[in-house]
Design a protein around this motif. Structure first.
Motif: not given
Ligand SMILES: [Cu+2]
Length: 275
Positions: A7-11, A63-65
């Motif tokens: 979650a943190r990395r994607f955020g 959405v895309v990432i």
């Protein structure tokens, strides 16, 4: 091997992408968005489209990432059958999903309402619009019979012309009405669209801000030649307008004499012609 905090990395990836892409979208795409800056109202549409695009950019990136992130990071190893943790029932995700989407949609509703209330945004405001711009206005009546618009200038002897010519930098008060079925007056580059209904005086304000040729189309299916209900209008200098309208008054003097007196609405065209 310990799982990273996805979650943190994607955020973080999403945040960086958003901070880079959103200003680029505003700066590079904003100026070329439709309908161009042909009038104050059209410029307002460009601003609105830019705001919408800027708000949509983080959503699109999310959405895309996420899709790319999942394809790359959550790939199933060969021969393995791994199950990720269930997202269902995660109250943090559910709450933020509902809060964020609600805030986005409601703020857009508020924004749209405020923008409409400011100057009508080039849309028809009915016979008595809520907001009337201050200062002098040139009244022009837009008449929509099947299948060609005509234009009447009540302050110039009620002359009726086959083409729309407007002076630049002058607030115009268009009175749109129909003589038969329902039509819609759409002057694309001016950012104006207003329904033309029989027996209704639909008022729309527009202030052209540059010399130009603009398209006029009917935007409401109105019969077999609806598609041919197309013309070009012109925004000219005040001097050219004065010359033009004088020529029209002279050229159409015989026709003006037999027209019904200027009125906000008229009886349907067959009755009008038979008069
Ligand atoms: Cu039409």
């Amino acid at each position: 091997m310990a799982e990273p905090n996805h979650a943190r990395r994607f955020g973080a990836i999403w945040l960086v992408a958003t901070l880079i892409a959103t200003p680029l979208v505003v700066v590079l795409l904003g100026p070329i968005l439709p309908p161009g800056k042909g009038s104050e109202q059209a410029s307002g549409h460009v601003t609105d489209n830019t705001v919408l695009l800027a708000m949509a950019t983080p959503v699109l990136l999310l959405v895309v990432i996420y899709l790319l992130y999942a394809v790359i990071v959550f790939r199933q190893p060969q021969g393995a059958a791994l199950e990720g943790p269930a997202v269902r029932g995660d109250s943090r995700i559910q709450t933020s999903w509902i809060v964020i989407t609600s805030v986005l949609v409601l703020s857009l509703a508020v924004y749209g309402t405020v923008r409409l209330e400011e100057d009508g945004a080039g849309s028809g405001g009915g016979p008595s619009p809520l907001v009337v711009p201050s200062g002098p206005k040139l009244p022009v009546q837009v008449l929509a019979p099947q299948w060609a618009f005509t234009y009447r200038y009540p302050t110039y002897g009620g002359v009726e012309t086959p083409h729309l010519v407007l002076p630049v930098n002058q607030m115009v008060e268009l009175h749109v009405t129909s003589l038969d079925v329902i039509h819609s007056f759409w002057a694309y580059q001016l950012g104006v669209k207003a329904d033309a209904n029989p027996n209704v005086d639909n008022v729309v304000f527009v202030k052209p801000t540059r010399l130009q040729t603009f398209e006029v189309r009917c935007a409401e299916l109105c019969g077999i030649w609806h598609g041919a209900m197309f013309d070009h209008g012109h925004v000219v200098s005040a001097g050219e307008f004065a010359t033009w309208i004088h020529q029209q008054q002279v050229a159409f003097a015989p026709a003006t004499k037999v027209l019904p007196p200027y009125s906000k609405t008229y009886l349907p065209e067959p009755v009008r012609r038979g008069g």
